[in-house]
Motif scaffolding. Sequence first.
Motif, PDB file in Angstrom:
ATOM      1  N   PRO A 245      -8.176  -4.701   8.279  1.00 22.33           N
ATOM      2  CA  PRO A 245      -6.952  -3.884   8.216  1.00 22.33           C
ATOM      3  C   PRO A 245      -6.695  -3.292   6.838  1.00 22.33           C
ATOM      4  O   PRO A 245      -6.794  -3.978   5.824  1.00 22.33           O
ATOM      5  N   ILE A 246      -6.363  -2.012   6.816  1.00 20.99           N
ATOM      6  CA  ILE A 246      -5.932  -1.339   5.595  1.00 20.99           C
ATOM      7  C   ILE A 246      -5.205  -0.064   5.987  1.00 20.99           C
ATOM      8  O   ILE A 246      -5.654   0.686   6.863  1.00 20.99           O
ATOM      9  N   THR A 247      -4.066   0.171   5.356  1.00 26.64           N
ATOM     10  CA  THR A 247      -3.327   1.414   5.559  1.00 26.64           C
ATOM     11  C   THR A 247      -4.109   2.552   4.916  1.00 26.64           C
ATOM     12  O   THR A 247      -4.599   2.396   3.802  1.00 26.64           O
ATOM     13  N   PRO A 248      -4.249   3.691   5.592  1.00 24.90           N
ATOM     14  CA  PRO A 248      -3.665   4.090   6.872  1.00 24.90           C
ATOM     15  C   PRO A 248      -4.679   4.132   8.024  1.00 24.90           C
ATOM     16  O   PRO A 248      -4.524   4.933   8.949  1.00 24.90           O
ATOM     17  N   ALA A 301     -13.580   1.589  10.274  1.00 24.20           N
ATOM     18  CA  ALA A 301     -12.560   2.499   9.743  1.00 24.20           C
ATOM     19  C   ALA A 301     -11.922   1.842   8.540  1.00 24.20           C
ATOM     20  O   ALA A 301     -11.629   0.641   8.545  1.00 24.20           O
ATOM     21  N   THR A 302     -11.702   2.630   7.491  1.00 24.17           N
ATOM     22  CA  THR A 302     -11.156   2.070   6.257  1.00 24.17           C
ATOM     23  C   THR A 302     -10.455   3.172   5.478  1.00 24.17           C
ATOM     24  O   THR A 302     -10.265   4.284   5.968  1.00 24.17           O
ATOM     25  N   SER A 303     -10.054   2.855   4.247  1.00 20.69           N
ATOM     26  CA  SER A 303      -9.525   3.841   3.319  1.00 20.69           C
ATOM     27  C   SER A 303     -10.213   3.644   1.976  1.00 20.69           C
ATOM     28  O   SER A 303     -11.124   2.813   1.859  1.00 20.69           O
ATOM     29  N   GLY A 304      -9.777   4.373   0.960  1.00 26.45           N
ATOM     30  CA  GLY A 304     -10.483   4.399  -0.309  1.00 26.45           C
ATOM     31  C   GLY A 304     -10.837   3.047  -0.901  1.00 26.45           C
ATOM     32  O   GLY A 304     -11.997   2.792  -1.253  1.00 26.45           O
ATOM     33  N   PRO A 305      -9.877   2.109  -1.048  1.00 24.20           N
ATOM     34  CA  PRO A 305     -10.221   0.803  -1.630  1.00 24.20           C
ATOM     35  C   PRO A 305     -11.262   0.048  -0.812  1.00 24.20           C
ATOM     36  O   PRO A 305     -12.145  -0.602  -1.372  1.00 24.20           O
ATOM     37  N   ILE A 326     -18.557   5.760   9.584  1.00 28.91           N
ATOM     38  CA  ILE A 326     -17.430   5.226   8.826  1.00 28.91           C
ATOM     39  C   ILE A 326     -16.323   6.272   8.784  1.00 28.91           C
ATOM     40  O   ILE A 326     -16.534   7.391   8.319  1.00 28.91           O
ATOM     41  N   TRP A 327     -15.149   5.900   9.273  1.00 26.86           N
ATOM     42  CA  TRP A 327     -13.960   6.746   9.158  1.00 26.86           C
ATOM     43  C   TRP A 327     -13.236   6.365   7.875  1.00 26.86           C
ATOM     44  O   TRP A 327     -12.835   5.214   7.696  1.00 26.86           O
ATOM     45  N   ASP A 328     -13.072   7.325   6.991  1.00 30.89           N
ATOM     46  CA  ASP A 328     -12.309   7.119   5.760  1.00 30.89           C
ATOM     47  C   ASP A 328     -10.985   7.863   5.906  1.00 30.89           C
ATOM     48  O   ASP A 328     -10.951   9.094   5.852  1.00 30.89           O
ATOM     49  N   ILE A 329      -9.905   7.114   6.110  1.00 28.47           N
ATOM     50  CA  ILE A 329      -8.574   7.726   6.201  1.00 28.47           C
ATOM     51  C   ILE A 329      -8.008   7.719   4.788  1.00 28.47           C
ATOM     52  O   ILE A 329      -7.481   6.709   4.307  1.00 28.47           O
ATOM     53  N   GLN A 330      -8.105   8.858   4.118  1.00 29.22           N
ATOM     54  CA  GLN A 330      -7.837   8.921   2.684  1.00 29.22           C
ATOM     55  C   GLN A 330      -6.347   8.770   2.364  1.00 29.22           C
ATOM     56  O   GLN A 330      -5.494   9.264   3.077  1.00 29.22           O
ATOM     57  N   ARG A 331      -6.107   8.087   1.247  1.00 31.46           N
ATOM     58  CA  ARG A 331      -4.758   7.922   0.718  1.00 31.46           C
ATOM     59  C   ARG A 331      -4.827   8.112  -0.795  1.00 31.46           C
ATOM     60  O   ARG A 331      -5.908   8.290  -1.357  1.00 31.46           O
ATOM     61  N   VAL A 332      -3.692   8.045  -1.469  1.00 32.35           N
ATOM     62  CA  VAL A 332      -3.661   8.315  -2.903  1.00 32.35           C
ATOM     63  C   VAL A 332      -4.197   7.125  -3.690  1.00 32.35           C
ATOM     64  O   VAL A 332      -3.741   5.991  -3.520  1.00 32.35           O
TER      65      VAL A 332
END
Length: 611
Positions: A245-248, A301-305, A326-332
């Motif tokens: 789990p990781i937002t978003p 699926a993940t985000s930057g970190p 790999i889905w990268d749902i980008q965040r700041v």
Amino acid sequence: MATTDAGIHHASTHVNLKPVVNDMSIQVATVNGSGSQSSNTVLLRSIFQMGVPVSGKNLFPSNIAGLPTWYTIRANKDGYIARKKEIDFLVAMNAETAKEDVLSLASGAAVLYDEPLNLKALRDDLTFYAVPYDKLVGPVCPEAKLRKLVKNMIYVGALARLLEIDMGEIEKAIRKQFAKKVKAANLNLGAVQAGFDYAASTFTKSDPYFIQRMDKTKGKIIIDGNAAAALGCMFAGVTIVSWYPITPSSSLPENLIDYMKRFRIGADGKATFAIVQAEDELAAVGMVVGAGWAGARAMTATSGPGLSLMTEFAGLAYYAEVPGVIWDIQRVGPSTGLPTRTAQGDILSTAFLSHGDTKHILLLPSSAEECFTMAQDAFELAEQFQTLIFVMSDLDLAMNNWMADPFKYPEKPIRRGKILDKEDLDRLGGFARYKDVDGDGIPYRTLPGTDHPSAAYFTRGSGHNERSQYSERPDDFENNMARLDRKFETARQFVPRPEVVMNGSEIGILGYGTSHWALIESRDQLRKEYKTETDYLRLRAFPFTSEVHDFIRQHKRVYVVEQNRDAQMLSLLKLDLEPELITRLRSIAHIHGLPLDARSVTDEIMTMEGK
């Protein structure tokens, strides 16, 4: 004179005449955890059901509860769905931010507020409507512990009265929101009615805003990008999903769990898939690589970190040539950054993710429809090129509600790429795992369990020759790396082509992802307000196709618009272009964490054009 078009309207001094206004934004300012999500979704869906093009943007904090949150609904007669910079109608429910929210409004806006806040004293150039929420919610909701949640539905009712939103559509939206909870639906309907009745008996309409029926959403759906992506992955034939789990990104595998349980249970009652919540991102991507090597269609699926933690496995999959998505749902970013704000900040690092020389294929969806279709493209490309495919979504696309055309059922058969089975090996007598037979850089592979003595090979992350034998010979390594680069060049012919709009202008605009929605609106602003025509190219993938080079070659100036600080896509373009074209590129980069708006782009282009 007033037109006969329906849509978003201003009031008129003439009875029954309401001149059309194309654009309106409603912002609801509450606190996280107050239950406003249901109210805002009902409001958005009700306007959508009235045939008015609409979009919803949720700006929420990264804590669990208690901090300010803003939800903005944009209704637009012409179908613009990017974030609008200005707020026309504010619903002020949060005492902490109410003063600042009101002071930030442009003159002429309207404010619906909680009566104890006494916001009317702040300004005399706005229209104010005060609602005693606590007084109204008591008779509707006898259970005190539920009142905080139900109270938000009162502003839905008040807005319905003030903006002339059809109460029948509101009831329909509530029944959908609480589909299997009749008691909850009835309770919330009561709160809506209380707000509507109070507004009807108390307020004199003095602001200029109305919503009236149109016919521009017929046949469309509302869906968020992560739900669309999950559907696309299921239709693409994914069988292994491992995630942490990781937002978003979390709602993508969560949606996938629901869909797979519904549609991918065999006749014997057993699941035909495995979805595993791993102990961390390293384990998640490791499972993807292992499953991809074994022949499964696998993803995470993940985000930057999380993507940063997957770096070493990304290099292994690239060099050992193992498929996966790999889905990268980008965040700041960087670091934890702003976990609940949107960005396009992982582009450059993902393109070269890992140490040494690597180049990865990136897909760049801009809509819910493309989250669905590019999910299928990703698995096809992963197996065709025997590598990881990164789908670069972002928080805005993934977690917000978007209008979309219904998704089309895939008709093309699944293609597995260059896989040799027993019959192939009987005919060939054997194969060399990393040999370029066809000149496209893509070798042939076998799957574990293939019943043939020549099917086996070593999968290595260390130096190897064409036959997958361990080797530290410089020529073996150099030849292998050259072939991998040749494979990447071949991908230019197969990745999704860009969208190109040409008007014969000397000015080009180049964008990608969710920036697209601000750019199509900005181009219209440039044309209507400044008589400035522009051409447009929307990137849909990396590596860049020939159309990208041609577009830049045909324009004197090309504005590359993106949502990061360092002009990351522009940097990729510079690495790809011939030197004489690089000087034509101009950067427009935004990193505030908010979805890009058209007005900011228009103003910046005009400043850079010297107008």
